[in-house]
Design a protein around this motif. Structure first.
Motif, PDB file in Angstrom:
ATOM      1  N   MET A  45     -28.970  10.183  23.315  1.00 31.03           N
ATOM      2  CA  MET A  45     -29.935   9.831  24.366  1.00 31.03           C
ATOM      3  C   MET A  45     -29.598   8.452  24.948  1.00 31.03           C
ATOM      4  N   LYS A  46     -29.107   7.546  24.125  1.00 34.32           N
ATOM      5  CA  LYS A  46     -28.738   6.207  24.580  1.00 34.32           C
ATOM      6  C   LYS A  46     -27.259   6.073  24.902  1.00 34.32           C
ATOM      7  N   LEU A  47     -26.413   6.731  24.108  1.00 32.83           N
ATOM      8  CA  LEU A  47     -24.968   6.516  24.207  1.00 32.83           C
ATOM      9  C   LEU A  47     -24.210   7.648  24.886  1.00 32.83           C
ATOM     10  N   GLY A  48     -24.887   8.728  25.181  1.00 34.58           N
ATOM     11  CA  GLY A  48     -24.224   9.885  25.774  1.00 34.58           C
ATOM     12  C   GLY A  48     -23.675  10.797  24.689  1.00 34.58           C
ATOM     13  N   PRO A  49     -23.320  12.030  25.056  1.00 28.80           N
ATOM     14  CA  PRO A  49     -22.808  12.986  24.072  1.00 28.80           C
ATOM     15  C   PRO A  49     -21.527  12.491  23.417  1.00 28.80           C
ATOM     16  N   LYS A  50     -21.291  12.981  22.215  1.00 31.47           N
ATOM     17  CA  LYS A  50     -20.063  12.661  21.477  1.00 31.47           C
ATOM     18  C   LYS A  50     -19.093  13.814  21.698  1.00 31.47           C
ATOM     19  N   GLU A  51     -17.826  13.477  21.944  1.00 27.99           N
ATOM     20  CA  GLU A  51     -16.799  14.487  22.130  1.00 27.99           C
ATOM     21  C   GLU A  51     -15.573  14.061  21.342  1.00 27.99           C
ATOM     22  N   PHE A  52     -14.993  15.011  20.586  1.00 22.35           N
ATOM     23  CA  PHE A  52     -13.812  14.696  19.793  1.00 22.35           C
ATOM     24  C   PHE A  52     -13.006  15.959  19.509  1.00 22.35           C
ATOM     25  N   ARG A  53     -11.746  15.752  19.176  1.00 16.59           N
ATOM     26  CA  ARG A  53     -10.847  16.852  18.810  1.00 16.59           C
ATOM     27  C   ARG A  53     -10.905  17.000  17.289  1.00 16.59           C
ATOM     28  N   VAL A  54     -11.272  18.172  16.826  1.00 21.99           N
ATOM     29  CA  VAL A  54     -11.427  18.427  15.399  1.00 21.99           C
ATOM     30  C   VAL A  54     -10.082  18.263  14.696  1.00 21.99           C
ATOM     31  N   GLY A  55     -10.104  17.470  13.622  1.00 23.60           N
ATOM     32  CA  GLY A  55      -8.897  17.260  12.825  1.00 23.60           C
ATOM     33  C   GLY A  55      -8.072  16.063  13.232  1.00 23.60           C
ATOM     34  N   LYS A  56      -8.480  15.360  14.279  1.00 21.62           N
ATOM     35  CA  LYS A  56      -7.695  14.218  14.766  1.00 21.62           C
ATOM     36  C   LYS A  56      -8.334  12.871  14.437  1.00 21.62           C
ATOM     37  N   GLY A  57      -9.437  12.874  13.673  1.00 26.39           N
ATOM     38  CA  GLY A  57     -10.084  11.618  13.310  1.00 26.39           C
ATOM     39  C   GLY A  57     -10.921  11.065  14.445  1.00 26.39           C
ATOM     40  N   GLY A  58     -11.345   9.832  14.276  1.00 22.01           N
ATOM     41  CA  GLY A  58     -12.155   9.186  15.298  1.00 22.01           C
ATOM     42  C   GLY A  58     -13.651   9.342  15.055  1.00 22.01           C
ATOM     43  N   VAL A  59     -14.031  10.206  14.112  1.00 27.03           N
ATOM     44  CA  VAL A  59     -15.430  10.355  13.707  1.00 27.03           C
ATOM     45  C   VAL A  59     -15.477  10.349  12.180  1.00 27.03           C
ATOM     46  N   GLU A  60     -16.669  10.298  11.639  1.00 27.53           N
ATOM     47  CA  GLU A  60     -16.833  10.289  10.194  1.00 27.53           C
ATOM     48  C   GLU A  60     -16.211  11.545   9.577  1.00 27.53           C
ATOM     49  N   ASN A  61     -15.599  11.393   8.408  1.00 26.60           N
ATOM     50  CA  ASN A  61     -14.999  12.538   7.716  1.00 26.60           C
ATOM     51  C   ASN A  61     -16.020  13.646   7.475  1.00 26.60           C
ATOM     52  N   GLY A  62     -17.242  13.271   7.157  1.00 27.72           N
ATOM     53  CA  GLY A  62     -18.293  14.259   6.911  1.00 27.72           C
ATOM     54  C   GLY A  62     -18.645  15.054   8.152  1.00 27.72           C
ATOM     55  N   LEU A  63     -18.615  14.421   9.318  1.00 29.85           N
ATOM     56  CA  LEU A  63     -18.886  15.140  10.563  1.00 29.85           C
ATOM     57  C   LEU A  63     -17.745  16.115  10.850  1.00 29.85           C
ATOM     58  N   GLU A  64     -16.516  15.672  10.645  1.00 24.95           N
ATOM     59  CA  GLU A  64     -15.345  16.564  10.815  1.00 24.95           C
ATOM     60  C   GLU A  64     -15.482  17.794   9.915  1.00 24.95           C
ATOM     61  N   GLU A  65     -15.862  17.576   8.676  1.00 26.33           N
ATOM     62  CA  GLU A  65     -15.998  18.679   7.725  1.00 26.33           C
ATOM     63  C   GLU A  65     -17.113  19.636   8.156  1.00 26.33           C
ATOM     64  N   ALA A  66     -18.254  19.099   8.523  1.00 24.76           N
ATOM     65  CA  ALA A  66     -19.414  19.927   8.876  1.00 24.76           C
ATOM     66  C   ALA A  66     -19.180  20.762  10.124  1.00 24.76           C
ATOM     67  N   ILE A  67     -18.491  20.220  11.102  1.00 25.93           N
ATOM     68  CA  ILE A  67     -18.254  20.923  12.361  1.00 25.93           C
ATOM     69  C   ILE A  67     -17.574  22.268  12.127  1.00 25.93           C
ATOM     70  N   LEU A  68     -16.750  22.352  11.100  1.00 22.83           N
ATOM     71  CA  LEU A  68     -16.010  23.589  10.823  1.00 22.83           C
ATOM     72  C   LEU A  68     -16.910  24.737  10.357  1.00 22.83           C
ATOM     73  N   PHE A  69     -18.168  24.450  10.065  1.00 24.13           N
ATOM     74  CA  PHE A  69     -19.136  25.476   9.669  1.00 24.13           C
ATOM     75  C   PHE A  69     -20.035  25.882  10.829  1.00 24.13           C
ATOM     76  N   LEU A  70     -19.812  25.308  12.019  1.00 23.34           N
ATOM     77  CA  LEU A  70     -20.747  25.475  13.129  1.00 23.34           C
ATOM     78  C   LEU A  70     -20.091  26.107  14.344  1.00 23.34           C
TER      79      LEU A  70
END
Length: 111
Positions: A45-70
């Protein structure tokens, strides 16, 4: 909640549609990040949506892991222990050292 071998916990509370996210997909999501106390640290809401390439880093390891279930359209709560978040040091801004963080996310797109 589902728990992985790493200690990550996640729960999909609104199901989307389409295939699961996989490595090299570009994922876009709306989010809020809170501490266990409920204190809001960051949000799209303040910073805008987050966008990243899965497996390339740049976000928390836990977020990378969780995304693979969604999948696209899923809304989920993700509890990320400190070793999968910002670890011993915190993020140097709003997340203190050794903090477990809670993500509330909605996946708006997967390419």
């Amino acid at each position: 909640m589902n728990e992985t071998k790493t200690g990550l916990r996640y729960m999909v509370y609104e199901n989307g549609h389409g295939p699961l996210a996989k490595k090299d997909n570009i994922v876009r999501l709306n989010y809020s990040v809170k501490l266990l106390t409920g204190e809001l640290c960051y949000s799209s809401m303040k910073l805008g949506p987050k966008e990243f390439r899965v497996g390339k880093g740049g976000v928390e390891n836990g977020l990378e892991e969780a995304i693979l279930f969604l999948k696209k359209g899923d809304r989920a709560k993700i509890i990320i222990p400190s070793h999968l978040a910002f670890g011993l040091l915190g993020d140097g801004n709003k997340i203190p050292q050794r903090s477990t963080i809670i993500y509330e996310i909605e996946i708006t797109n997967i390419n």
